[in-house]
Write a protein that holds these residues in place. Structure first.
Motif, short mmCIF file in Angstrom:
data_model
loop_
_atom_site.label_atom_id
_atom_site.label_comp_id
_atom_site.label_asym_id
_atom_site.label_seq_id
_atom_site.Cartn_x
_atom_site.Cartn_y
_atom_site.Cartn_z
N THR A 2 0.80 -1.23 0.00
CA THR A 2 0.00 0.00 0.00
C THR A 2 0.83 1.27 0.00
O THR A 2 0.35 2.32 -0.42
N SER A 3 2.07 1.19 0.45
CA SER A 3 2.90 2.40 0.55
C SER A 3 3.10 3.09 -0.80
O SER A 3 3.28 4.30 -0.85
N HIS A 4 3.04 2.36 -1.87
CA HIS A 4 3.20 2.96 -3.20
C HIS A 4 2.10 3.99 -3.48
O HIS A 4 2.32 4.95 -4.21
N TRP A 5 0.95 3.78 -2.90
CA TRP A 5 -0.18 4.67 -3.14
C TRP A 5 -0.05 6.00 -2.37
O TRP A 5 -0.81 6.93 -2.60
N TYR A 6 0.91 6.08 -1.47
CA TYR A 6 1.13 7.28 -0.67
C TYR A 6 2.44 7.98 -1.02
O TYR A 6 2.84 8.92 -0.35
N LEU A 7 3.08 7.55 -2.06
CA LEU A 7 4.42 8.02 -2.40
C LEU A 7 4.46 9.50 -2.77
O LEU A 7 5.34 10.23 -2.34
N TRP A 8 3.53 9.97 -3.59
CA TRP A 8 3.57 11.35 -4.10
C TRP A 8 2.23 12.05 -3.89
O TRP A 8 1.18 11.43 -3.95
N ASP A 9 2.32 13.35 -3.71
CA ASP A 9 1.11 14.18 -3.77
C ASP A 9 0.81 14.46 -5.24
O ASP A 9 1.73 14.61 -6.05
N ILE A 10 -0.46 14.55 -5.54
CA ILE A 10 -0.92 14.83 -6.89
C ILE A 10 -1.74 16.12 -6.82
O ILE A 10 -2.54 16.29 -5.91
N SER A 11 -1.53 17.01 -7.79
CA SER A 11 -2.18 18.33 -7.77
C SER A 11 -2.84 18.65 -9.10
O SER A 11 -2.49 18.06 -10.13
N ALA A 12 -3.72 19.61 -9.08
CA ALA A 12 -4.38 20.10 -10.29
C ALA A 12 -3.41 20.98 -11.08
O ALA A 12 -2.66 21.76 -10.50
N THR A 13 -3.45 20.85 -12.40
CA THR A 13 -2.64 21.69 -13.27
C THR A 13 -3.36 23.02 -13.52
O THR A 13 -4.54 23.18 -13.18
N ASP A 14 -2.66 23.94 -14.16
CA ASP A 14 -3.30 25.20 -14.57
C ASP A 14 -4.46 24.92 -15.51
O ASP A 14 -5.49 25.59 -15.45
N ARG A 15 -4.30 23.92 -16.38
CA ARG A 15 -5.38 23.55 -17.32
C ARG A 15 -6.62 23.14 -16.54
O ARG A 15 -7.74 23.53 -16.88
#
Length: 157
Positions: A95-108
């Motif tokens: 499960t740790s792979h699912w917490y590796l990075w934050d994901i954000s909205a782009t300008d688009r």
């Protein structure tokens, strides 16, 4: 896969949420379907994240690269890796792979949410303009809605 109930509305809701804050990939394992089937939820999370990253609606800020193409490729590789790691496993390594990075909205993404007035829509109301824009973006990026997985998950079966 598009087996979520009203996939455009579910994606619209998530894009609105991503415009307020960053989330890890695990967040996408809920809210795309009301099904309790964890295999379906895992597949929908992988496909939806891949679709949104491929269409430049989401990005992973921590993945720095000299050019946006390399950064996007690394992000898509990360999502492909999620297809091999069960987010519902009792194994922390899995499960740790699912917490590796934050994901954000782009300008688009921010622009589309603003353009179609999604922030002001009541929860549960679909913006037809945004739905049409998403269909176009997904088709343009070869990740159109389909009943077939974009990236088949590895359930070990």
């Amino acid at each position: 896969m598009s087996t979520a109930e009203h996939p455009e509305l579910k994606v619209q809701d998530w894009l609105r949420v991503f415009c307020y804050d960053s989330y890890c990939a695990d967040a996408m394992t809920s809210g795309l379907t009301s099904s309790k089937d964890t295999t379906l939820r895992w597949q929908l999370a992988v496909d939806t994240l891949y679709r949104l990253l491929a269409s430049d609606l989401l990005y992973i800020p921590a993945l720095k690269a000299d050019d946006s193409s390399t950064q996007k490729s690394a992000a898509l590789d990360y999502i492909k890796s999620l297809a091999r790691h069960d987010p519902f496993s009792s194994d922390i390594e899995e499960t740790s792979h699912w917490y590796l990075w934050d994901i954000s909205a782009t300008d688009r993404c921010h622009s589309l949410i603003e353009k179609y007035g999604v922030r002001d829509l009541p929860q549960g109301e679909l913006s037809q303009g945004l739905a049409a824009a998403l269909h176009g973006l997904f088709a343009e990026n070869q990740v159109a809605w389909s009943d077939q997985p974009l990236i088949a998950i590895n359930t070990g079966q």
